[in-house]
Design a protein around this motif. Structure first.
Motif, PDB file in Angstrom:
ATOM      1  N   PHE A  81       0.823  -1.214   0.000  1.00 11.83           N
ATOM      2  CA  PHE A  81       0.000   0.000   0.000  1.00 11.83           C
ATOM      3  C   PHE A  81       0.856   1.262   0.000  1.00 11.83           C
ATOM      4  CE2 PHE A  81       0.650  -0.894   4.510  1.00 11.83           C
ATOM      5  CZ  PHE A  81       0.920   0.354   5.043  1.00 11.83           C
ATOM      6  N   PHE A  82       2.043   1.241   0.589  1.00 13.74           N
ATOM      7  CA  PHE A  82       2.898   2.419   0.599  1.00 13.74           C
ATOM      8  C   PHE A  82       3.397   2.742  -0.813  1.00 13.74           C
ATOM      9  CE2 PHE A  82       6.889   4.692   1.043  1.00 13.74           C
ATOM     10  CZ  PHE A  82       6.586   5.653   1.995  1.00 13.74           C
ATOM     11  N   ARG A  83       3.906   1.758  -1.506  1.00 16.22           N
ATOM     12  CA  ARG A  83       4.403   1.981  -2.863  1.00 16.22           C
ATOM     13  C   ARG A  83       3.262   2.339  -3.806  1.00 16.22           C
ATOM     14  NH1 ARG A  83       5.519  -1.023  -7.528  1.00 16.22           N
ATOM     15  NH2 ARG A  83       7.398  -0.317  -8.633  1.00 16.22           N
ATOM     16  N   ALA A  84       2.109   1.684  -3.618  1.00 18.14           N
ATOM     17  CA  ALA A  84       0.966   1.992  -4.477  1.00 18.14           C
ATOM     18  C   ALA A  84       0.491   3.431  -4.274  1.00 18.14           C
ATOM     19  CB  ALA A  84      -0.170   1.014  -4.186  1.00 18.14           C
ATOM     20  N   THR A  85       0.449   3.877  -3.029  1.00 22.70           N
ATOM     21  CA  THR A  85       0.046   5.263  -2.762  1.00 22.70           C
ATOM     22  C   THR A  85       1.057   6.246  -3.335  1.00 22.70           C
ATOM     23  OG1 THR A  85      -1.016   4.509  -0.716  1.00 22.70           O
ATOM     24  CG2 THR A  85      -0.620   6.865  -0.941  1.00 22.70           C
ATOM     25  N   SER A  86       2.332   5.910  -3.270  1.00 16.15           N
ATOM     26  CA  SER A  86       3.362   6.780  -3.835  1.00 16.15           C
ATOM     27  C   SER A  86       3.201   6.910  -5.346  1.00 16.15           C
ATOM     28  CB  SER A  86       4.748   6.237  -3.498  1.00 16.15           C
ATOM     29  OG  SER A  86       5.763   7.004  -4.115  1.00 16.15           O
ATOM     30  N   GLN A  87       2.954   5.806  -6.022  1.00 18.91           N
ATOM     31  CA  GLN A  87       2.813   5.848  -7.475  1.00 18.91           C
ATOM     32  C   GLN A  87       1.558   6.608  -7.897  1.00 18.91           C
ATOM     33  OE1 GLN A  87       5.042   4.782  -9.758  1.00 18.91           O
ATOM     34  NE2 GLN A  87       6.390   4.325  -8.020  1.00 18.91           N
ATOM     35  N   ILE A  88       0.449   6.376  -7.216  1.00 18.60           N
ATOM     36  CA  ILE A  88      -0.779   7.086  -7.580  1.00 18.60           C
ATOM     37  C   ILE A  88      -0.659   8.577  -7.276  1.00 18.60           C
ATOM     38  CG2 ILE A  88      -2.043   6.854  -5.395  1.00 18.60           C
ATOM     39  CD1 ILE A  88      -3.478   6.359  -8.923  1.00 18.60           C
TER      40      ILE A  88
END
Length: 274
Positions: free
Chosen positions: A102-109
């Protein structure tokens, strides 16, 4: 005896593996044979060793610094923008099962949304209406991460880096704007001064001696410096009576000139002269 010691060691190992302590700001998501059992905590609880598996999820607010992104604005200006995103996990189950990281996904979005949202705004809007853009970006990221159990609370555009050519152009624009304001203010001052001078002229015209008094006042103000040469203008109204008197005296002297003896009115000699 050795067998008993081995059994005791195994029992202690399983007991230690079964006891879990989760902090107040954490939750432990339990999987039993691959099936989710829900989030537990905070505090002390037990799980089945080998059968259960626990994943810790931090519920505190996470500060995510978005790397510098090159954005082409609506008016085709390339800028480099950095931002900060504040988010937290509100549903640990979804944060574990709905997204891999979820951390990497939030960063990319966040990076994608930042480029997309700022690309629809021109440079002036980007520099002057950051609060509105922050709210717009926060709403888009929050809607995208909501299925993952993520709540985005704040998005702040931290820095906007402009090209040097654009900085010089903006400096010239600001200088021209200030010169424009200075000229307008000077023109307004001249207009107000002209109105006051016109009013003063009406007052002076009503009293003939007021103009002479004004000249005398000006002379006293100029005469402060003793090493200066003063050229004092003399109003024509002051010397006009003297000029009229000179004209009148000149006319009377011409009329009083004596007529030659024996001359008539037509300039001929009288008979008595023969």
């Amino acid at each position: 005896m050795y067998v008993a010691i081995a059994i005791v060691v195994i029992v202690l190992f399983f007991a230690a593996s079964a006891v879990k302590i989760v902090q107040e700001y954490e939750r432990g998501v339990i999987f039993r044979l691959g099936r989710i059992q829900g989030a537990k905590g905070p505090g002390l609880f037990f799980i089945w060793p080998v059968i259960d598996k626990m994943t810790r999820i931090d519920l505190r607010t996470i500060t995510l610094e978005v790397p510098p992104q090159e954005v082409i604005t609506k008016d085709n200006v390339t800028v480099k923008v950095t931002a900060v995103v504040f988010f937290r996990v509100v549903d640990p189950n979804d944060a574990v099962t709905k997204v891999m990281d979820f951390f990497r996904a939030t960063s990319q979005i966040s990076q994608t949304t930042l480029r997309s949202a700022l690309g629809q705004a021109d440079l002036d809007h980007l520099l002057s209406n950051r609060e509105q853009l922050n709210q717009q970006i926060q709403k888009i990221i929050d809607e995208s991460t909501e299925p993952w159990g993520i709540k985005v609370s704040v998005v702040e555009i931290k820095d906007v880096e402009l090209p040097e050519t654009m900085q010089r152009a903006m400096a010239r624009q600001a200088e021209a704007e200030r010169e424009k304001r200075a000229k307008i203010i000077a023109a307004e001052g001249e207009f107000l001064a002209s109105q006051q001078l016109a009013a003063a002229a009406h007052v002076i015209a009503a009293q003939e001696s007021a103009l002479q008094l004004r000249y005398l006042q000006t002379l006293t103000e100029i005469a402060v410096e003793k090493n200066s040469t003063i050229i004092f203008p003399l109003p024509i109204d002051i010397i006009e009576p003297f000029l009229n008197a000179v004209k009148r005296s000149g006319g009377n002297s011409a009329d009083a000139a004596p007529t030659p003896t024996g001359a008539g009115s037509d300039g001929e000699l009288s008979p008595a002269s023969h």
